[in-house]
Design a protein around this motif. Structure first.
Motif, short mmCIF file in Angstrom:
data_model
loop_
_atom_site.label_atom_id
_atom_site.label_comp_id
_atom_site.label_asym_id
_atom_site.label_seq_id
_atom_site.Cartn_x
_atom_site.Cartn_y
_atom_site.Cartn_z
N SER A 1 0.75 -1.24 0.02
CA SER A 1 -0.07 0.20 0.09
C SER A 1 0.90 1.15 -0.18
O SER A 1 0.38 2.17 -0.37
N ASN A 2 2.09 1.25 0.47
CA ASN A 2 3.11 2.25 0.37
C ASN A 2 3.26 2.75 -0.97
O ASN A 2 3.80 3.81 -1.18
N LEU A 3 3.04 1.71 -1.80
CA LEU A 3 3.59 1.95 -3.63
C LEU A 3 2.27 2.81 -4.00
O LEU A 3 2.59 3.29 -5.08
N THR A 4 0.97 2.41 -3.49
CA THR A 4 -0.09 2.80 -4.52
C THR A 4 -0.12 4.32 -4.87
O THR A 4 -0.38 4.73 -5.69
N ARG A 5 0.35 5.15 -3.89
CA ARG A 5 0.57 6.82 -4.10
C ARG A 5 1.78 6.90 -4.87
O ARG A 5 1.87 7.70 -5.79
N THR A 6 2.78 6.44 -4.32
CA THR A 6 4.32 6.97 -5.14
C THR A 6 4.54 6.05 -6.33
O THR A 6 5.37 6.77 -7.17
N PRO B 1 1.41 8.42 -11.93
CA PRO B 1 2.10 9.22 -12.83
C PRO B 1 2.72 10.43 -12.16
O PRO B 1 1.87 11.26 -11.27
N GLY B 2 3.76 10.82 -12.35
CA GLY B 2 4.23 12.03 -11.68
C GLY B 2 4.76 11.97 -10.37
O GLY B 2 5.49 12.68 -9.84
N GLY C 1 6.10 3.69 -12.47
CA GLY C 1 6.80 2.46 -13.34
C GLY C 1 7.34 1.49 -12.40
O GLY C 1 7.65 0.40 -13.24
N ILE C 2 7.41 1.61 -11.30
CA ILE C 2 7.99 0.28 -10.48
C ILE C 2 7.36 -0.76 -10.81
O ILE C 2 7.90 -1.98 -10.78
N ASN C 3 5.90 -0.93 -11.14
CA ASN C 3 5.38 -1.89 -11.23
C ASN C 3 5.62 -2.51 -12.52
O ASN C 3 5.02 -3.70 -13.01
N THR C 4 6.50 -2.16 -13.51
CA THR C 4 6.85 -2.84 -14.72
C THR C 4 8.13 -3.30 -14.61
O THR C 4 8.66 -4.08 -15.61
N THR C 5 8.70 -3.32 -13.37
CA THR C 5 10.33 -3.73 -13.14
C THR C 5 9.84 -5.17 -12.51
O THR C 5 8.83 -5.82 -12.34
#
Length: 154
Positions: A70-75, A78-79, A84-88
């Motif tokens: 959930s920490n990644l949801t906001r960060t 876009p912007g 784009g971290i979810n594409t790694t």
């Protein structure tokens, strides 16, 4: 040294499933060890098969990135700094809530991933397992003590 065992993973699955049932949800629940390797998985009756991979990847992400998903949801929007971290990592990084690392102090010993409800519902189910883990941790000092019950008298 504390580590994720199958018995501990089963206890965490049971706590998560109990919470999911209380909420009327059919969830997929994954438990991984400190290397993000799957230890146990549970697919509740009628849980979506598409959520199997998501639950496992939420657990993997929580350990691999050492934070709740959930920490990644906001960060990751876009912007934002993690866009784009979810594409790694061959697409394994999940930015939806429901993945939480399991820590003994500052040391990650595993993680849980839950999928099948909304992100908020998945977080609530995962947090039930985290609370069970924390209760287990408070009693874990007893697990290192050897007890002898009864005797081998003839």
């Amino acid at each position: 040294m504390m580590r994720m065992t199958l018995d501990l993973a089963k206890m965490l699955l049971e706590a998560a499933e109990k919470k999911a049932k209380e909420m009327g949800l059919a969830e997929d629940i994954a438990i991984v060890d400190d290397g993000a390797n799957l230890v146990a998985f549970h697919r509740m009756d009628h849980a979506r098969i598409g959520s199997i991979d998501i639950a496992q990847n939420k657990a993997w992400t929580s350990v691999a990135l050492q934070m709740p998903t959930s920490n990644l949801t906001r960060t990751a929007q876009p912007g934002q700094p993690s866009f784009g971290i979810n594409t790694t990592n061959q697409g394994r990084v999940v930015i939806l809530g429901g993945g939480i690392p399991l820590k003994a102090g500052d040391v990650i010993i595993g993680g849980i991933g839950v999928s099948g409800g909304t992100s908020e519902q998945d977080i609530q189910v995962a947090e039930a397992a985290v609370q069970a883990f924390e209760r287990w941790m408070q009693r874990s000092d007893l697990r290192s003590i050897s007890f002898r019950i009864g005797s081998n008298q003839s």
